[in-house]
Design a protein around this motif. Structure first.
Motif, short mmCIF file in Angstrom:
data_model
loop_
_atom_site.label_atom_id
_atom_site.label_comp_id
_atom_site.label_asym_id
_atom_site.label_seq_id
_atom_site.Cartn_x
_atom_site.Cartn_y
_atom_site.Cartn_z
N CYS A 190 8.36 13.86 16.73
CA CYS A 190 6.69 13.99 16.68
C CYS A 190 6.18 14.40 15.21
N TYR A 232 -0.79 8.62 11.45
CA TYR A 232 -0.82 9.15 12.92
C TYR A 232 0.80 9.29 13.44
N HIS A 233 0.77 9.50 14.63
CA HIS A 233 2.11 9.55 15.32
C HIS A 233 2.30 8.20 15.80
N GLY A 234 2.26 7.08 15.09
CA GLY A 234 2.46 5.98 15.62
C GLY A 234 3.87 5.35 15.31
N HIS A 277 0.65 3.29 24.48
CA HIS A 277 -0.30 2.52 23.50
C HIS A 277 -1.65 2.89 23.63
N GLU A 278 -2.47 2.79 22.31
CA GLU A 278 -3.65 3.24 22.39
C GLU A 278 -4.47 2.08 21.90
N PRO A 281 -0.68 1.40 16.83
CA PRO A 281 -1.04 2.28 17.64
C PRO A 281 -0.25 2.61 18.94
N THR A 282 0.93 2.40 18.92
CA THR A 282 1.65 2.89 20.07
C THR A 282 2.23 4.24 19.62
N THR A 283 1.51 5.58 20.15
CA THR A 283 1.56 6.60 19.58
C THR A 283 2.53 7.69 20.66
N THR A 284 3.04 8.81 20.03
CA THR A 284 3.43 9.94 20.62
C THR A 284 2.91 11.15 20.63
N ASP A 285 3.36 12.13 21.22
CA ASP A 285 2.63 13.23 21.64
C ASP A 285 3.52 14.34 22.01
N TRP A 304 6.27 7.19 24.31
CA TRP A 304 5.25 6.21 23.87
C TRP A 304 4.01 5.92 24.76
#
Length: 500
Positions: free
Chosen positions: A205, A230-232, A267-268, A250-254, A265
């Motif tokens: 991340c 961004y975290h993409g 997707h947003e 825009p497939t993101t992690t957190d 992952w």
């Protein structure tokens, strides 16, 4: 090479083992775990192998050695397997071995899975804390006399090309700072330089992206870091003769989601994609950022090239993430068959101060592209990729989207002829590798694994040898493989004169 008359460690039979794996598409059909290491000489061939076809077709597959800790695990978590089809003197020999990563060795010693959810270290057994998690299962990469097995969540592993023995994780003699290296390195066909990137370079991340250059002798000569917007996800990238191109989707992690045991992952759909372009021999401070459509997703790039002040990027776009488990984690529930996409050219005007770009449709949707190695980063006239033939019957179950490709496309660029080689019903095709002509005016070839469903529910695998410019003629030779081969990710071809 291993003595083909001697069985491998677990090779008492070339029949897949059947331990209890989860009841999901990620472990069924062409995704069924095989778990066999083997060596066989002189595989049966239907047809005649081309004269002068000398070299090795290396391919990577994920194949879990043990059932996973969690039932919702996916195909991308499988242990790395590397196989080699060695073409020499009119015959083909075959080897397949596990990549002995630190993760594989830890679980092999315990005889059970110890690493938890896909790319989530917070779900691991406490006994493996701090152990390298990568499974090195995505792409075999050949450069400067070394063979690497790669996956973007860690550093590559070096593999002995003649035995497929694992020689260890590789950091360019300690020179590489990044904790990760892409599975899609790009090699300039004239300079011999290899260009790398690694996202989450400072750990899970992190926004840090490493951009590195390795010279033709295999020495790391430059590494720079920059921050992604961004975290993409950035699975693939491209080079031209003057630029490096980094597309973020825009497939993101957190981090909080991971710490809570959630998916890597999600997707947003309402987040825009971003593309960074910089002088490939310059400083990362020179990156220019462009903004693309909301929710767009791509995994693989065919090629990129310059045209004056323009940078062309040719890639396979879909309107949302094609991997069901990634888009569903983001609350997107769309039937796989309803997702629209295309093979597109994105053109960026580096002389303008605009953040948008032009889009040109080049061909029908698909993925897993291949060009001639000599065309990397240059204007090029043709390429190949896989697609779905709607008249080919139901696709075989397999791969990360649950449906395998059943047709091969040859396309002339930018708006030329398209040839389609559809497979018979009940067949699936994996990404091809390209074999260049060995003499002026000679034929160039494609090699690809084709799987066929058998009447008993099992699968038979063959390597097809195709004339790269005459797909309509079908295979001129079919190499029969003595065991089913799990769904391939990527492969590479290494000519015999480059091998030890």
């Amino acid at each position: 090479m291993h003595d083909p008359s001697a069985p491998a460690d677990n090779q008492t039979s070339l029949v897949p083992r059947r331990p209890r794996f989860p009841d999901s598409i990620h472990f069924q059909g062409l995704n069924t775990p095989i778990g066999i290491e083997a060596s066989r000489a002189c595989l049966p061939v239907i047809g005649v192998l081309p004269e002068g076809l000398e070299g090795t077709f290396f391919r990577a597959v994920p194949d879990p050695a043990h059932p996973p800790m969690f039932a919702d695990d996916n195909i991308l978590s499988g242990d790395g397997m590397i196989s080699a089809f060695r073409f020499h003197d009119g015959v083909v020999d075959f080897d397949i071995r596990y990549v002995r990563t630190a993760r594989y060795e830890a679980e092999n010693n315990a005889q059970r899975a110890l690493f938890g959810g896909y790319r989530n270290p917070y779900t691991d057994d406490a006994s493996v804390a701090g152990i390298d998690r990568t499974v090195a299962n995505t792409t075999p990469v050949w450069h400067a006399g070394r063979l690497y097995m790669t996956k973007e969540d860690g550093r590559p592993y070096v593999i002995a090309p003649d035995t497929l023995d694992t020689q260890g994780s590789w950091s360019y003699d300690g020179a590489l700072r990044s904790e990760t290296v892409t599975a899609h390195a790009r090699v300039d066909p004239e300079t011999g330089e290899m260009f790398l990137f690694g996202y989450e370079a400072a750990g899970p991340c992190s926004l840090d992206v490493s951009y590195a250059v390795v010279d033709a002798q295999g020495q790391l000569v430059r590494e720079q870091w920059f921050q992604q917007p961004y975290h993409g996800m950035i699975h693939d990238f491209a080079i031209t003769q003057t630029h490096a191109v980094f597309p973020f989707f825009p497939t993101t992690t957190d981090l909080a989601r991971l710490q809570a045991g959630g998916p890597k992952w999600a997707h947003e759909q309402n987040l825009e994609c971003r593309i960074g372009i910089m002088p490939r021999s310059g400083d990362v401070s020179g990156i220019r950022w462009f903004t693309g459509p909301k929710g767009a997703s791509a995994f693989h790039i065919m090629n990129a090239h310059d045209e004056g002040d323009l940078v062309h990027l040719d890639l396979f776009i879909s309107e949302t993430n094609a991997f069901g488990f990634m888009r569903e984690a983001g609350g997107i529930h769309v039937d796989q068959r309803a997702i629209r996409g295309a093979f597109e050219r994105w053109t960026f005007d580096m002389a303008s101060d605009r953040e948008d770009f032009a889009v040109t449709v080049l061909g029908p949707p698909g993925d897993m592209p291949r060009i001639r190695d000599a065309d990397c980063g240059r204007a090029y006239g043709k390429g190949w990729y896989l697609t779905m033939n709607p008249q080919g019957g139901p696709p075989l179950p397999g791969g990360p989207v649950g449906a395998a490709f059943n047709a091969l496309v040859r396309i002339e660029l930018p708006h030329g002829r398209i040839d389609l080689m559809p497979l018979p019903p009940g067949h699936a095709i994996s990404e091809p590798v390209h074999v260049p002509a060995t003499q002026p005016g000679g034929s160039e070839w494609l090699l690809c694994v084709v799987d066929r469903a058998a009447e008993d529910g099992s699968f038979k695998s063959e390597v097809w040898v195709l004339d790269a410019n005459k797909l309509v003629e079908g295979p001129i030779a079919r190499v029969q493989v003595p065991l089913p081969l799990r769904a391939q990710v990527h492969g590479c071809w290494v000519p015999a004169d480059q091998l030890p």
